[in-house]
Design a protein around this motif. Structure first.
Motif, short mmCIF file in Angstrom:
data_model
loop_
_atom_site.label_atom_id
_atom_site.label_comp_id
_atom_site.label_asym_id
_atom_site.label_seq_id
_atom_site.Cartn_x
_atom_site.Cartn_y
_atom_site.Cartn_z
N LEU A 70 8.55 -23.80 -3.52
CA LEU A 70 9.46 -24.36 -2.53
C LEU A 70 9.41 -23.45 -1.30
O LEU A 70 9.22 -22.23 -1.42
CB LEU A 70 10.89 -24.42 -3.07
N SER A 71 9.58 -24.02 -0.13
CA SER A 71 9.56 -23.20 1.09
C SER A 71 10.69 -22.19 1.11
O SER A 71 10.62 -21.19 1.82
CB SER A 71 9.61 -24.08 2.33
N THR A 72 11.70 -22.40 0.31
CA THR A 72 12.86 -21.50 0.25
C THR A 72 12.66 -20.34 -0.72
O THR A 72 13.51 -19.46 -0.80
CB THR A 72 14.11 -22.30 -0.17
N SER A 73 11.55 -20.32 -1.46
CA SER A 73 11.32 -19.29 -2.47
C SER A 73 11.00 -17.94 -1.82
O SER A 73 10.16 -17.83 -0.93
CB SER A 73 10.15 -19.69 -3.37
N ALA A 74 11.67 -16.89 -2.31
CA ALA A 74 11.40 -15.53 -1.83
C ALA A 74 10.00 -15.07 -2.23
O ALA A 74 9.46 -14.13 -1.63
CB ALA A 74 12.44 -14.57 -2.38
N ALA A 75 9.39 -15.73 -3.21
CA ALA A 75 8.03 -15.37 -3.63
C ALA A 75 7.03 -15.59 -2.50
O ALA A 75 5.99 -14.93 -2.45
CB ALA A 75 7.63 -16.17 -4.86
N ASN A 76 7.33 -16.49 -1.55
CA ASN A 76 6.46 -16.68 -0.39
C ASN A 76 6.32 -15.39 0.41
O ASN A 76 5.24 -15.09 0.93
CB ASN A 76 6.99 -17.80 0.51
N ASP A 77 7.39 -14.62 0.50
CA ASP A 77 7.34 -13.35 1.22
C ASP A 77 6.39 -12.37 0.55
O ASP A 77 5.58 -11.72 1.20
CB ASP A 77 8.75 -12.73 1.31
N ALA A 78 6.48 -12.27 -0.78
CA ALA A 78 5.61 -11.36 -1.53
C ALA A 78 4.16 -11.78 -1.41
O ALA A 78 3.27 -10.93 -1.24
CB ALA A 78 6.04 -11.31 -2.99
N LEU A 79 3.89 -13.08 -1.47
CA LEU A 79 2.52 -13.55 -1.35
C LEU A 79 1.99 -13.37 0.07
O LEU A 79 0.81 -13.09 0.27
CB LEU A 79 2.43 -15.01 -1.80
N SER A 80 2.86 -13.49 1.06
CA SER A 80 2.45 -13.22 2.44
C SER A 80 2.06 -11.76 2.62
O SER A 80 1.10 -11.45 3.34
CB SER A 80 3.58 -13.57 3.41
N LEU A 81 2.77 -10.86 1.96
CA LEU A 81 2.41 -9.44 2.02
C LEU A 81 1.03 -9.20 1.42
O LEU A 81 0.22 -8.46 1.98
CB LEU A 81 3.46 -8.59 1.30
N LEU A 82 0.75 -9.84 0.27
CA LEU A 82 -0.58 -9.72 -0.33
C LEU A 82 -1.66 -10.28 0.61
O LEU A 82 -2.73 -9.69 0.77
CB LEU A 82 -0.64 -10.46 -1.67
N MET A 83 -1.36 -11.42 1.22
CA MET A 83 -2.31 -12.04 2.14
C MET A 83 -2.61 -11.12 3.32
O MET A 83 -3.76 -10.90 3.68
CB MET A 83 -1.75 -13.38 2.66
N ASN A 84 -1.57 -10.56 3.91
CA ASN A 84 -1.75 -9.68 5.07
C ASN A 84 -2.43 -8.37 4.69
O ASN A 84 -3.22 -7.84 5.46
CB ASN A 84 -0.42 -9.44 5.77
N MET A 85 -2.14 -7.86 3.50
CA MET A 85 -2.79 -6.65 3.04
C MET A 85 -4.30 -6.87 2.92
O MET A 85 -5.10 -6.02 3.31
CB MET A 85 -2.22 -6.21 1.68
N SER A 87 -6.17 -9.39 4.45
CA SER A 87 -6.83 -9.78 5.69
C SER A 87 -6.81 -8.68 6.75
O SER A 87 -7.67 -8.65 7.62
CB SER A 87 -6.19 -11.06 6.26
N LEU A 88 -5.86 -7.77 6.68
CA LEU A 88 -5.77 -6.71 7.68
C LEU A 88 -6.33 -5.38 7.20
O LEU A 88 -6.59 -4.49 7.99
CB LEU A 88 -4.32 -6.51 8.11
N GLY A 89 -6.50 -5.25 5.87
CA GLY A 89 -6.97 -3.98 5.31
C GLY A 89 -8.46 -3.99 5.05
O GLY A 89 -9.21 -4.84 5.54
N LEU A 90 -8.89 -3.01 4.29
CA LEU A 90 -10.29 -2.91 3.90
C LEU A 90 -10.60 -3.99 2.87
O LEU A 90 -9.74 -4.42 2.12
CB LEU A 90 -10.56 -1.53 3.31
N GLU A 91 -11.86 -4.39 2.83
CA GLU A 91 -12.24 -5.41 1.86
C GLU A 91 -11.98 -4.92 0.44
O GLU A 91 -12.25 -3.78 0.11
CB GLU A 91 -13.72 -5.76 2.02
N GLY A 92 -11.48 -5.82 -0.38
CA GLY A 92 -11.23 -5.49 -1.78
C GLY A 92 -9.87 -4.89 -2.06
O GLY A 92 -9.57 -4.58 -3.19
N ASP A 93 -9.06 -4.69 -1.02
CA ASP A 93 -7.74 -4.09 -1.23
C ASP A 93 -6.81 -4.99 -2.06
O ASP A 93 -5.99 -4.49 -2.81
CB ASP A 93 -7.05 -3.80 0.10
N ALA A 94 -6.94 -6.29 -1.89
CA ALA A 94 -5.98 -7.19 -2.53
C ALA A 94 -6.66 -8.02 -3.62
O ALA A 94 -6.65 -9.24 -3.60
CB ALA A 94 -5.33 -8.08 -1.50
N VAL A 95 -7.26 -7.33 -4.58
CA VAL A 95 -7.78 -7.97 -5.79
C VAL A 95 -6.84 -7.56 -6.90
O VAL A 95 -6.59 -6.36 -7.10
CB VAL A 95 -9.23 -7.55 -6.07
#
Length: 149
Positions: A70-85, A87-95
């Motif tokens: 759901l768009s209201t889920s706080a889990a979206n925030d945690a997944l956005s952090l993983l996504m940004n980590m 896409s903005l970090g070194l390759e392989g950081d978010a496996v």
């Protein structure tokens, strides 16, 4: 003559647990909120002119896990952090590992090396809670598809 029917099991959606990395998810959408799919068939067959058939084992065990929140889920925030980590970090950081366990049954889905493949589309509607579909790739998707208790 009376039919002999029996209850084959009971599913409880609130007993399906998804953990991405160290983050337990909650706030799933309705419908098919979790979908796991292997990338290819288990075997490939080839038939000869005389009708004989051989098969070869597909060594690609990769797949995808899609999670709809759901768009209201706080889990979206945690997944956005993983996504940004990633896409903005070194390759392989978010496996990270992903596990999906149906505690009201025997289905277990897991991948030890997963990453975000497709971020969700974002839409806003009047008088409706939206949905966010996160798609993760798994280098090796392990599936045990069981029944329910």
């Amino acid at each position: 003559m009376a039919a002999n029917y029996s209850l084959s099991g009971t599913f409880d959606g609130s007993e399906v647990h998804v953990i991405i990395g160290t983050v337990p998810l909650s706030g799933f959408s309705d419908g098919d909120s979790i979908t796991a799919t292997r990338s290819g068939d288990l075997f490939t067959k080839r038939s000869g002119l005389d009708g004989s058939t051989g098969r070869s084992k597909n060594t690609d065990k990769s797949g995808t896990i899609e999670v709809r929140l759901l768009s209201t889920s706080a889990a979206n925030d945690a997944l956005s952090l993983l996504m940004n980590m990633d896409s903005l970090g070194l390759e392989g950081d978010a496996v990270f590992p992903i596990s999906v366990v149906d505690m009201s049954g025997r289905t277990v889905i897991s991948g030890s090396e997963c990453w975000l493949q497709t971020p969700p589309s974002v839409a806003f509607s009047t008088n409706a809670v939206g949905e966010r579909a996160w798609v993760f790739a798994a280098a090796s998707l392990q599936l045990y598809v069981g029944g329910n208790n």
